[in-house]
Design an enzyme around this catalytic site. Structure first.
Site, mmCIF file in Angstrom:
data_model
loop_
_atom_site.group_PDB
_atom_site.id
_atom_site.type_symbol
_atom_site.label_atom_id
_atom_site.label_comp_id
_atom_site.label_asym_id
_atom_site.label_seq_id
_atom_site.Cartn_x
_atom_site.Cartn_y
_atom_site.Cartn_z
ATOM 1 N N HIS A 206 0.845 -1.570 -0.110
ATOM 2 C CA HIS A 206 0.143 0.224 0.313
ATOM 3 C C HIS A 206 0.686 1.111 0.449
ATOM 4 O O HIS A 206 1.586 1.371 0.370
ATOM 5 C CB HIS A 206 -0.687 -0.115 0.840
ATOM 6 C CG HIS A 206 -1.475 1.055 1.332
ATOM 7 N ND1 HIS A 206 -1.847 1.414 2.903
ATOM 8 C CD2 HIS A 206 -3.373 1.216 0.595
ATOM 9 C CE1 HIS A 206 -2.368 2.819 2.426
ATOM 10 N NE2 HIS A 206 -3.459 2.535 0.857
ATOM 11 N N HIS B 6 -0.741 10.092 -2.481
ATOM 12 C CA HIS B 6 -2.121 9.799 -2.205
ATOM 13 C C HIS B 6 -3.342 10.879 -2.605
ATOM 14 O O HIS B 6 -4.053 10.010 -2.358
ATOM 15 C CB HIS B 6 -1.698 9.949 -0.170
ATOM 16 C CG HIS B 6 -3.630 9.573 0.223
ATOM 17 N ND1 HIS B 6 -3.899 9.824 1.782
ATOM 18 C CD2 HIS B 6 -4.023 8.421 0.333
ATOM 19 C CE1 HIS B 6 -4.942 9.464 2.232
ATOM 20 N NE2 HIS B 6 -4.420 8.412 1.233
HETATM 21 O O1 G3P Z 1 -6.656 1.742 -2.685
HETATM 22 C C1 G3P Z 1 -6.898 1.185 -1.358
HETATM 23 C C2 G3P Z 1 -6.673 1.710 -0.375
HETATM 24 O O2 G3P Z 1 -5.116 2.104 -1.302
HETATM 25 C C3 G3P Z 1 -7.157 2.687 0.650
HETATM 26 O O3 G3P Z 1 -7.299 4.002 -0.211
HETATM 27 O O4 G3P Z 1 -5.380 5.394 -1.443
HETATM 28 O O5 G3P Z 1 -6.734 6.414 1.059
HETATM 29 O O6 G3P Z 1 -5.116 4.111 1.079
HETATM 30 P P1 G3P Z 1 -6.169 5.186 0.300
HETATM 31 CA CA CA Z 2 -5.079 3.654 -2.486
#
Ligand code: G3P
Ligand code: CA
Length: 748
Positions: A204, A246
């Site tokens: 992530h 992000h």
């Molecule tokens: O994309 C899924 C996960 O990454 C959750 O979203 O980008 O806000 O961290 P995010």
């Molecule tokens: Ca994401």
């Protein structure tokens, strides 16, 4: 006085009758110092050779029993000798023919007569690694080569033996000659993924728990840690280049100009001071610096900073650039060129509606254009994700067909109090909850290959596994929840600060992968389920230094329970201890098909809370089996020595077999005082290991201990343990099938 005693005994028996379901109906014992012909033994102690303690070979302890196919009586399998591998190199593995005559009244003692033996050996050199008697022609097998714990006799008369050093299955002729190389144990974790495939670890924002997110360094470390996919969240620059951040807002400011959250050091740069703006991001006013207001060249002058400095520190601030998608692809290609590893990309189109409104660009189109330009369009290596619905549908119906690519899409599903912004912008009041019904999941399957749900859709805030994964799987969708983080602040109390526990729960729920800030942890946990073999610390690969991989089964945890299915077509083998990654107390029951020579996972057996291991497995009929379950204590400390019946066809809600207590070996009625140790009409069997179990008929089972010769402790600290043989009468008859337990006695 006599009357009082009789009354007391009667009262005791009455009180026990409701709690007990079994009676000692026969008893015999074999004295500890029973020897058979053979070389002197007992010379090894913790790997050092000294004087032999015994002039020949001890007959005991016994770790498995079957009826003797050659006539009356039984075959008992010797265990691996003197308790441990490093003192059993002169203990020869054997099956002993034993005739048993039980005491059935207090007036007559039981008789145990040990006859000839079958010696297990490998003259045809089937074991592909060095054994103790490597050079001798007979190559007799010893307790330092294998730890044999159970056996079955196949319809063709050959012997199948379960070992726990591998654990291995060993196949011998009827006279003990090894017929083939030891058969290892595949790691059939049985994770209920969509198609039985291995789950993937999605890094992530890279290894964002250990480096500033969305930097090449964070991605590089994630790849080294074993991530299968790396996740770039994508935003656009003023000149239409996709970069990894992000959010489009790369530094958020309070009204008075203080930085409240940032992923780049833009607020420290005087040259960009006048770029801060208030914009409506998905309907909310946000004040800060926006990627779409900077050219790529300008963004490249910035350096990444840690988004969560209070949690993760600032050690790496100011070191790394903001990467473009093309640079991330180049990194992946470089890894592939150097190592052959094909890591995948899991890009997210961030705020597609906002990007169109604020920058007049179609982020989905830009993504496909970039992937095509960089020639990174293998559908096995890309998932495209979005929190919006419309852009995914546009990708599926227009953008990808026009570009001639077909990549799997993933519909992100946030918490139920939020909504896809394209819906909101169009006046649709529904929230993400509307995407989770069975009907909605089916509809998603019309344009996407999977869903990426907030993890509370999978495991609720009470730690309960929901039905989300199975419903999504029913719709044909992969499930990749987010976000798994190691820091205690993100963990439910039940995990006791163990992030791996959360990952394991999700994997057991059937997720097809998960997003984590700590891909090293994720890869380690997934690896527990995907390593190809179940291996104990004594597996030959470790002993010979062939592999440095870690064992995933505790020592002395192998095939303690092994038996032939009553139809004669397969072996059921129950592991004694829990494989790493499985729920504590759950044991794998494996089935080895003798015709196809294939292992399958037959199910899981759950120990009682007091149970620490199983001792043996015996068939009752084609779907019911008995199990010996025990704690690790002996003598006065022993509490849990029991026989349970379980049904292959009946499962508890957690998927384990339903089971019923058949006999509490610590609490058997012995009204005739058949056993010398019986007190007040109650017999108990407090040995640390009880490893022999056989169904004799519908109302009688045979149980015997493994005395771990020359151990003491079962009947007192100074008393050398004997082998005790119990004939146990059951109050309720078993549904004993004529073939069960007998087929093995019939040679065809
Ligand atoms: O994309 C899924 C996960 O990454 C959750 O979203 O980008 O806000 O961290 P995010
Ligand atoms: Ca994401």
């Amino acid at each position: 006085m006599k009357l009082t005693c009789v009354r007391l005994t009667a009262l005791l028996a009455l009180a026990l009758s409701s709690a007990q379901a079994a009676t000692l109906v026969g008893y015999a014992e074999l004295k500890a110092d029973t020897f058979a012909a053979g070389p002197a033994s007992g010379a090894w102690n913790a790997g050092l050779r000294g004087e032999a303690r015994f002039p020949s070979q001890p007959v005991q302890g016994f770790s498995g029993v079957q009826r003797d196919p050659s006539g009356q009586g039984f075959l008992f399998l010797s265990d691996n000798g003197f308790g441990a591998r490093n003192n059993s190199a002169d203990y020869l593995l054997r099956l002993h023919r034993v005739a048993l005559t039980p005491a059935t009244t207090a007036r007559r003692a039981g008789q145990v007569s040990v006859g000839s033996f079958i010696e297990l050996r490998d003259p045809d050199r089937k074991v592909p690694w060095q054994i103790v008697n490597e050079a001798s022609p007979e190559r007799r097998l010893t307790g330092a080569d294998f730890d044999v714990e159970g056996f079955a006799i196949a319809p063709d008369g050959t012997l199948w033996v379960g070992d726990e050093f591998g654990p291995y299955l060993l196949h011998f002729s009827a006279d003990g000659r090894l017929l083939e190389a030891p058969i290892g144990t595949p790691n059939l974790a049985g994770l209920p993924t969509l198609r039985g495939q291995s789950p993937v670890v999605v890094a992530h924002r890279g290894s964002s728990g250990t480096r500033p997110e969305h930097t090449l360094e964070a991605y590089r470390i994630a790849i080294e840690a074993g991530a299968d996919f790396i996740e770039p969240d994508l935003v656009v620059t003023r000149d239409g280049v996709l970069v990894a951040r992000h959010e489009p807002v790369i530094a958020v400011l309070s009204a008075d100009g203080r930085v409240t959250e940032a992923t780049a050091d833009v607020a420290t740069r005087p040259e960009f001071k006048d770029r801060a703006r208030v914009k409506k991001l998905d309907g909310k006013d946000v004040y800060g610096y926006w990627a779409e207001d900077f050219t790529l060249a300008e963004l490249k002058t910035l350096r990444a900073v840690e988004r969560l400095p209070q949690l993760r520190g600032r050690a790496y601030d100011g070191r790394f650039e903001i990467p473009t998608l093309a640079e991330i692809i180049a990194l992946v290609r470089d890894v592939e060129a150097r190592t052959g590893r094909k890591v995948g990309l899991y890009p997210e189109t961030k705020h597609p509606t906002f990007v169109t409104q604020a920058a007049g660009m179609n982020i989905s189109q830009l993504l496909i254009d970039t992937l095509k330009k960089e020639n990174f369009t293998d559908p096995a290596r890309v998932f495209i994700q979005s929190f919006e619905v419309g852009n995914l549908k546009e990708l599926r119906t227009r953008i990808m067909p026009a570009a001639g690519v077909n990549l799997p899409l993933v519909q992100l599903i946030s918490s139920p109090d939020e909504a896809p912004y394209d819906w909101t912008a169009a006046g649709d009041k529904r929230t993400y909850g509307a995407l989770t019904s069975d009907v909605a999941l089916k509809e998603i399957a019309g344009y996407a290959a999977g869903v990426g749900p907030y993890k509370r859709w999978i495991i609720d805030d009470q730690g309960r596994t929901t039905d989300f994964v199975s419903r999504a799987h029913d719709a044909g969708l992969l499930v990749h929840p987010w976000t798994f983080r190691n820091e205690p602040t993100y963990l439910l109390p039940d995990y006791q600060n163990d992030p791996e526990a959360e990952m394991r729960q999700a994997l057991r729920a059937g997720v097809d992968g998960f997003f984590t800030d700590f891909p090293a942890t994720g890869a380690r946990v997934v690896g527990q389920y995907t390593v190809p073999e179940v291996r104990s610390p004594q597996h030959h690969a470790y002993a010979q230094g062939v592999s440095s991989g870690a064992a995933n089964l505790p020592g002395s945890g192998g095939f303690e329970g092994l038996n032939l299915s009553p139809d004669g077509q397969g072996l059921y083998a129950l592991l004694e201890k829990t494989v790493a990654g499985d729920l504590p107390g759950q044991l794998r029951l494996m089935r080895f098909d003798l015709g196809r020579r294939q292992w399958t996972l037959a199910g899981r057996y759950a120990l009682e809370p007091a149970g620490e291991a199983i001792g043996d497995l015996a068939p009752v009929n084609d779907h019911e089996y008995l199990v010996l379950e025990r704690d690790n204590a002996s003598g006065e400390a022993a509490k849990h020595k029991r026989v349970y019946l379980f049904n292959l066809r009946e499962k508890n809600p957690d998927g384990t077999f339903k089971k019923t207590l058949i006999a509490d070996l610590m609490n058997l009625r012995d009204p005739q005082k058949l056993a010398p140790s019986t007190t007040g009409g109650v017999f108990s069997f407090p040995y640390v290991t009880i490893e022999n179990l056989l169904v004799l008929d519908a109302r009688t089972i045979l149980v015997a201990n493994d005395n771990n010769f020359p151990a003491t402790g079962g009947r007192g600290r100074e008393v050398r343990d004997v082998s005790e043989f119990l004939w146990i009468g059951l109050d309720a008859p078993l549904k004993f099938a004529a073939g069960a337990g007998h087929r093995s006695a019939v040679r065809k």
